[in-house]
Design a protein around this motif. Structure first.
Motif, short mmCIF file in Angstrom:
data_model
loop_
_atom_site.label_atom_id
_atom_site.label_comp_id
_atom_site.label_asym_id
_atom_site.label_seq_id
_atom_site.Cartn_x
_atom_site.Cartn_y
_atom_site.Cartn_z
N ALA A 197 48.14 45.36 45.88
CA ALA A 197 49.45 45.37 45.23
C ALA A 197 50.59 45.37 46.24
O ALA A 197 50.48 45.97 47.31
CB ALA A 197 49.58 46.58 44.31
N ASP A 198 51.66 44.69 45.90
CA ASP A 198 52.90 44.81 46.66
C ASP A 198 53.59 46.12 46.31
O ASP A 198 54.11 46.81 47.19
CB ASP A 198 53.82 43.63 46.35
CG ASP A 198 53.21 42.31 46.79
OD1 ASP A 198 53.05 42.11 48.01
OD2 ASP A 198 52.87 41.49 45.91
N LEU B 114 48.47 38.90 33.34
CA LEU B 114 48.44 40.32 32.98
C LEU B 114 46.98 40.77 32.88
O LEU B 114 46.17 40.09 32.24
CB LEU B 114 49.14 40.55 31.64
CG LEU B 114 50.55 39.97 31.48
CD1 LEU B 114 51.05 40.19 30.06
CD2 LEU B 114 51.51 40.56 32.49
N PHE B 115 46.67 41.89 33.49
CA PHE B 115 45.31 42.43 33.46
C PHE B 115 45.36 43.86 32.91
O PHE B 115 46.02 44.72 33.49
CB PHE B 115 44.69 42.47 34.87
CG PHE B 115 44.45 41.12 35.48
CD1 PHE B 115 43.21 40.51 35.36
CD2 PHE B 115 45.45 40.47 36.17
CE1 PHE B 115 42.97 39.26 35.94
CE2 PHE B 115 45.22 39.23 36.76
CZ PHE B 115 43.98 38.63 36.63
N THR C 121 36.97 40.93 43.46
CA THR C 121 37.04 39.86 44.46
C THR C 121 37.79 38.65 43.91
O THR C 121 38.64 38.05 44.60
CB THR C 121 35.62 39.44 44.89
OG1 THR C 121 35.00 40.54 45.56
CG2 THR C 121 35.67 38.25 45.84
N VAL C 122 37.50 38.29 42.66
CA VAL C 122 38.22 37.18 42.02
C VAL C 122 39.71 37.50 41.93
O VAL C 122 40.57 36.64 42.20
CB VAL C 122 37.64 36.89 40.63
CG1 VAL C 122 38.53 35.90 39.86
CG2 VAL C 122 36.22 36.33 40.74
N MET C 123 40.05 38.73 41.58
CA MET C 123 41.45 39.11 41.46
C MET C 123 42.14 39.13 42.82
O MET C 123 43.31 38.75 42.94
CB MET C 123 41.55 40.47 40.77
CG MET C 123 41.10 40.44 39.31
SD MET C 123 41.06 42.07 38.54
CE MET C 123 42.80 42.50 38.55
N ARG C 124 41.42 39.56 43.84
CA ARG C 124 41.99 39.53 45.20
C ARG C 124 42.30 38.10 45.62
O ARG C 124 43.37 37.81 46.19
CB ARG C 124 41.01 40.16 46.19
CG ARG C 124 40.85 41.66 46.08
CD ARG C 124 39.71 42.14 46.98
NE ARG C 124 39.32 43.50 46.68
CZ ARG C 124 39.84 44.58 47.27
NH1 ARG C 124 40.77 44.43 48.20
NH2 ARG C 124 39.44 45.79 46.94
N ASP C 125 41.38 37.18 45.34
CA ASP C 125 41.60 35.77 45.69
C ASP C 125 42.79 35.21 44.92
O ASP C 125 43.58 34.42 45.47
CB ASP C 125 40.35 34.95 45.39
CG ASP C 125 39.18 35.29 46.32
OD1 ASP C 125 39.43 35.92 47.36
OD2 ASP C 125 38.02 34.93 45.98
N LEU C 126 42.91 35.60 43.66
CA LEU C 126 44.02 35.12 42.83
C LEU C 126 45.35 35.64 43.39
O LEU C 126 46.34 34.90 43.47
CB LEU C 126 43.82 35.59 41.39
CG LEU C 126 44.75 35.01 40.33
CD1 LEU C 126 44.67 33.50 40.30
CD2 LEU C 126 44.37 35.59 38.96
N ALA C 127 45.38 36.91 43.79
CA ALA C 127 46.59 37.47 44.39
C ALA C 127 46.94 36.74 45.67
O ALA C 127 48.12 36.42 45.93
CB ALA C 127 46.39 38.96 44.66
N ALA C 128 45.94 36.42 46.48
CA ALA C 128 46.17 35.72 47.75
C ALA C 128 46.71 34.32 47.53
O ALA C 128 47.40 33.76 48.40
CB ALA C 128 44.88 35.67 48.56
N SER C 129 46.44 33.74 46.36
CA SER C 129 46.91 32.38 46.06
C SER C 129 48.38 32.34 45.68
O SER C 129 48.96 31.26 45.54
CB SER C 129 46.07 31.77 44.93
OG SER C 129 46.43 32.33 43.67
N VAL D 268 34.56 34.96 33.49
CA VAL D 268 34.82 33.84 32.58
C VAL D 268 36.16 34.04 31.87
O VAL D 268 36.94 33.10 31.72
CB VAL D 268 33.68 33.70 31.54
CG1 VAL D 268 34.08 32.69 30.45
CG2 VAL D 268 32.39 33.25 32.22
N ALA D 269 36.45 35.27 31.46
CA ALA D 269 37.71 35.57 30.78
C ALA D 269 38.90 35.27 31.70
O ALA D 269 39.94 34.77 31.25
CB ALA D 269 37.73 37.01 30.31
N ILE D 270 38.76 35.58 32.99
CA ILE D 270 39.83 35.28 33.94
C ILE D 270 40.00 33.76 34.07
O ILE D 270 41.13 33.24 34.05
CB ILE D 270 39.53 35.92 35.31
CG1 ILE D 270 39.57 37.45 35.20
CG2 ILE D 270 40.53 35.44 36.37
CD1 ILE D 270 39.10 38.18 36.44
#
Length: 250
Positions: A213-214, A169-170, A187-195, A155-157
């Motif tokens: 991470a890059d 920023l995390f 998983t949510v953060m991975r999807d966000l990175a992929a976007s 929810v915070a994300i």
């Protein structure tokens, strides 16, 4: 997207950041790793001007964060201008900081309504779509106390994304979670990175850093000791202190 030059920060006699330089390109994911007390979280908070600088400068999207030049000197912006800058930078903390007296949906639309002056219908539509995106489409009317830690962090994300930030920023977003709840948040953060979202993540999740991470930045005693491609830093670190840290956390 982000440029930091010679960033310095001290708390009393303790110098926490000792001249940090870093650039983050648009769409890049950069993970900050290192021992506790090395300055990672302080550096992240400086990017959002939650901490003032004692030296150096930080730019986000080409704008100096927290300050404006008058003549040859930098002067801190007023609260209103700083808040305006922060609307473009989403931040997710270790602890979820949700408003306990508000429902999930109310938590998400509060800032768009107040800070962006958005129509309620528009903010609500985006909030509901984001809840679906993080797998919580059925929790809009729930209160934070009825959610698990992992659900609260998702929810915070979603709340941060409701502001349509250009940078996320995390700050150790999984450190306060039970181990079995970490996966859903990552998983949510991975999807966000992929976007394509630009992300700077302070984390102790080495697998996440290696895979998503890059680049990875290893902090030690207030300095960015080693910076490089994620797989290289995590699997074949060059600096002796990075090697010792990674051997310990494995």
């Amino acid at each position: 997207m982000v440029r930091a030059e010679n960033v310095r920060k001290r708390f009393g006699p303790l110098e926490v950041l000792k001249g940090v330089d870093l650039e983050v390109r648009r769409g890049e994911v950069v993970c900050l790793i290192g021992p506790s007390g090395s300055g990672k979280s302080t550096f992240l908070r400086c990017i959002n001007h939650l901490e003032t600088l004692d030296g150096g400068r930080i730019w986000v999207g080409g704008q100096v964060v927290g300050y404006q030049r008058r003549g040859s000197k930098l002067h801190e912006l007023g609260d209103r201008e700083i808040c305006r800058q922060r609307t473009e930078i989403g931040m997710v903390f270790q602890h979820f900081n949700l408003f306990p007296h508000m429902t999930v949906l109310q938590n998400l639309i509060e800032a768009p309504l107040r800070a962006l002056k958005e129509p309620k219908a528009e903010a609500t539509e985006r909030a509901l779509a984001l809840l679906e995106q993080v797998g919580l489409g059925d929790k809009a009317s729930a209160y934070p106390r009825h959610l698990s830690g992992g659900q609260q962090q998702r929810v915070a994300i979603a709340r941060a994304l409701c502001m349509r930030p250009k940078l996320m920023l995390f700050d150790e977003p999984t450190s306060a979670l039970d181990p079995e709840l970490v996966g859903d948040v990552l998983t949510v953060m991975r999807d966000l990175a992929a976007s394509g979202m630009t992300m700077i993540v302070v984390t102790h999740e080495m697998g996440f850093a290696r895979d998503i991470a890059d680049r990875v930045v290893f902090f030690e005693a207030g300095q960015a000791v080693e910076v490089g491609p994620a797989k290289q830093v995590i699997t074949e670190p060059r600096h002796a202190r990075t090697k010792a840290f990674l051997a310990a956390v494995r």
